[in-house]
Scaffold this active site. Structure first.
Site, short mmCIF file in Angstrom:
data_model
loop_
_atom_site.label_atom_id
_atom_site.label_comp_id
_atom_site.label_asym_id
_atom_site.label_seq_id
_atom_site.Cartn_x
_atom_site.Cartn_y
_atom_site.Cartn_z
N ASP A 134 -0.41 4.89 3.49
CA ASP A 134 -0.08 5.89 2.48
C ASP A 134 0.42 7.19 3.08
O ASP A 134 1.31 7.84 2.51
CB ASP A 134 -1.27 6.13 1.54
CG ASP A 134 -2.57 6.41 2.27
OD1 ASP A 134 -2.59 6.50 3.51
OD2 ASP A 134 -3.60 6.54 1.57
N GLN B 277 -4.88 3.37 4.13
CA GLN B 277 -4.95 2.95 5.52
C GLN B 277 -6.32 2.39 5.90
O GLN B 277 -7.33 2.64 5.22
CB GLN B 277 -4.62 4.12 6.45
CG GLN B 277 -3.15 4.51 6.44
CD GLN B 277 -2.83 5.47 7.55
OE1 GLN B 277 -2.64 6.65 7.32
NE2 GLN B 277 -2.78 4.97 8.78
N HIS B 278 -6.34 1.65 7.00
CA HIS B 278 -7.54 1.26 7.75
C HIS B 278 -8.40 0.17 7.12
O HIS B 278 -9.33 -0.31 7.77
CB HIS B 278 -8.46 2.47 8.01
CG HIS B 278 -7.77 3.70 8.50
ND1 HIS B 278 -6.83 3.67 9.51
CD2 HIS B 278 -7.86 5.00 8.10
CE1 HIS B 278 -6.40 4.91 9.73
NE2 HIS B 278 -6.99 5.72 8.89
#
Length: 492
Positions: free
Chosen positions: A239, A88-89
């Site tokens: 994820d 992520q991110h």
């Protein structure tokens, strides 16, 4: 062969590797997994303190290698679809020719703390340092020439989906960890994007529903990756969202803890969960519901630091740690080696307290590292309980879940039973399950994703039961952990 049940590929594009598995929908349980593949890689070396980056082409090449290895396991024409989980991110920026402008800044990059704090004050939600939007603001301020070239902003799994389909799209689960998204309304946050830059909104792609195909494998992707042209590409997700699918957190009552590079606790929710402090992320999930989530940045990396320092195998150092009683003889390990997200301490460092003569023992320090990382998660779980989460039992996934001592410490510290999952790669499994679900719905099958997931998600036979004496001991250690964190770093 034409009438054989379809196979689905699930990918997990992580920080340390890309993993994949092949799911046979004619079978159920562990027998449905025909095989797995994995390609490791590292962060870009030599960056300034706090920076963590990878080039998206690293993921692209790893995905290609994993897919080709999986395709060697079964007839190519049986592949019915693919679902992608991603770390992520991360910030992937593309120019007008859809070329990558610079390496992606990752979830564990803490160089954007100032930007995250500023966005949190300007917007309606608290945005932690690791989120995507602070990275875009950092790019605007620190690399204006690169920012001027940006035409598209994608998350890591979105980038792989783009390579597979030639289309840019984003789903609510991963988007809700960007800082550019309102997870309650399930729309982009137009106000904060307009504040960041007049062009920022145009950089983000269209949103798609969780139960709809994101696209289909393009001709170019079929040639590059070896996949059949035209098969379904599911929306995918972050994820944690995909791990939720692959661990059965697709219905109320299932709480999952992931012990990986980062540590996460998440659960299924039919309604939005908003934490005014921002410590508990009120994410959407990747099924159309919500997923309150706690994330800490320091888990298996901390225990690996201790293990490698002593040069011992996992088995040997665990054996030594098992001989140490709960509480590690008074040693308290504050595990903030990479700063921390919960509590919000991006500039914090690690600390080992309570050392005495004879304390520099491999087993004692290893147990203290496991306890410290676990207590960081437990501290966050206490916050989640205040927001309404009921934790009656836990399913544990990730690399740390393979360690029986860690499972016992987790059960003791939480005071609940802990079970593992037969399939350790829950995020990759989640990708394959989501692909099977959306492909079925596109063909008129109204099954819920929980019904699909229930055929393939299997818990292990063994249950780790908490030791009441250790639970009481850890309650006292947790108070000390929170107190020392506040004394040293100003947060609890």
């Amino acid at each position: 062969m034409a009438n054989a049940a379809p196979l689905f590929i699930g990918l997990d594009v992580g920080t340390q590797s890309t993993k994949g598995l092949l799911l046979d929908t004619s079978k159920s349980g562990p027998d449905a997994i025909l095989g797995r593949a994995s390609v490791p890689y590292d962060l870009i070396p030599g960056l300034p303190p706090g920076a963590a980056e990878q080039h998206p082409h690293t993921w692209r090449d790893a995905v290609r290698a994993v897919i080709r290895e999986l395709l060697a396991l079964a007839p190519r024409e049986r592949i019915g679809g693919i679902g992608v989980s991603g770390q992520q991110h991360g910030l992937v920026v593309l120019d007008e020719k859809d070329e990558v402008i610079r390496p992606a800044k990752l979830w564990c990059d803490t160089t954007t703390a100032t930007e995250a704090e500023e966005i949190s004050h300007k917007g309606r939600f608290v945005v932690p340092t690791g989120y995507t939007l602070p990275k875009l603001l950092w790019l605007k301020r620190n690399e204006p020439d690169n920012f001027a070239r940006v035409r598209s902003v994608l998350l890591p799994h979105d980038y792989i989906n783009f390579l597979l389909t030639g289309e840019k799209f984003m789903e609510a689960g991963d988007a809700s960890g960007s800082g550019a998204f309102d997870p309650v309304r399930r729309t982009y946050d137009e106000e904060i994007l307009a504040w960041l830059d007049p062009k920022a909104r145009s950089m983000f792609p269209r949103l798609i529903a969780a139960d709809q195909p994101g696209g289909r494998v393009s001709k170019a992707a079929a040639e590059f990756f070896g996949l059949p042209e035209g098969i379904v590409v599911a929306p995918g997700g972050g994820d944690n969202m995909m791990s939720a699918i692959g661990s059965g957190a697709t219905e109320k009552g299932v709480t999952v803890i992931s012990l990986g590079t980062s540590g996460t606790v998440f659960a299924y929710s039919e309604t939005p969960v908003v934490d005014p402090s921002g410590l508990i992320a009120g994410f959407c999930d990747s099924t159309g519901a919500w997923m309150p989530l706690l994330c800490t940045m320091n888990v298996t990396g901390v225990t690996e630091e201790v293990r490698t320092a002593f040069g011992l195998s996992h088995e040997e150092i665990t054996r030594r740690a098992e001989a140490i009683p709960a509480g590690s003889g008074g040693i308290l390990f504050l595990p903030y080696l990479q700063g921390e997200r919960v509590p919000n301490l991006p500039q914090a460092t690690g600390a080992v307290l309570g050392l005495r003569l004879g304390s520099f023992d491999a087993g004692r320090l290893y147990r203290a590292a496991i306890e410290g990382t676990t207590l960081g998660l437990v501290s966050g779980v206490e916050r989640m309980k205040k927001l309404g989460l009921v934790v009656e039992a836990v399913r544990v996934v990730g690399g740390g879940s393979k360690n029986p001592l860690w499972r016992q410490i987790l059960a003791d510290a939480l005071g609940v039973k802990v079970t593992g999952l037969v399939e350790p790669e829950s995020a990759a499994l989640g990708g394959a399950i989501q692909a099977a679900w959306v492909t079925g719905r596109a063909s008129g099958n109204p099954e819920t994703i929980n019904a699909v997931a229930s055929r393939y998600v299997v818990v292990t036979d063994g249950v780790t039961t908490p030791n009441a004496d250790n639970t009481a001991a850890y309650q006292a250690v947790l108070k000390d952990f929170q107190k020392q964190t506040e004394l040293l770093f100003g947060a609890s």
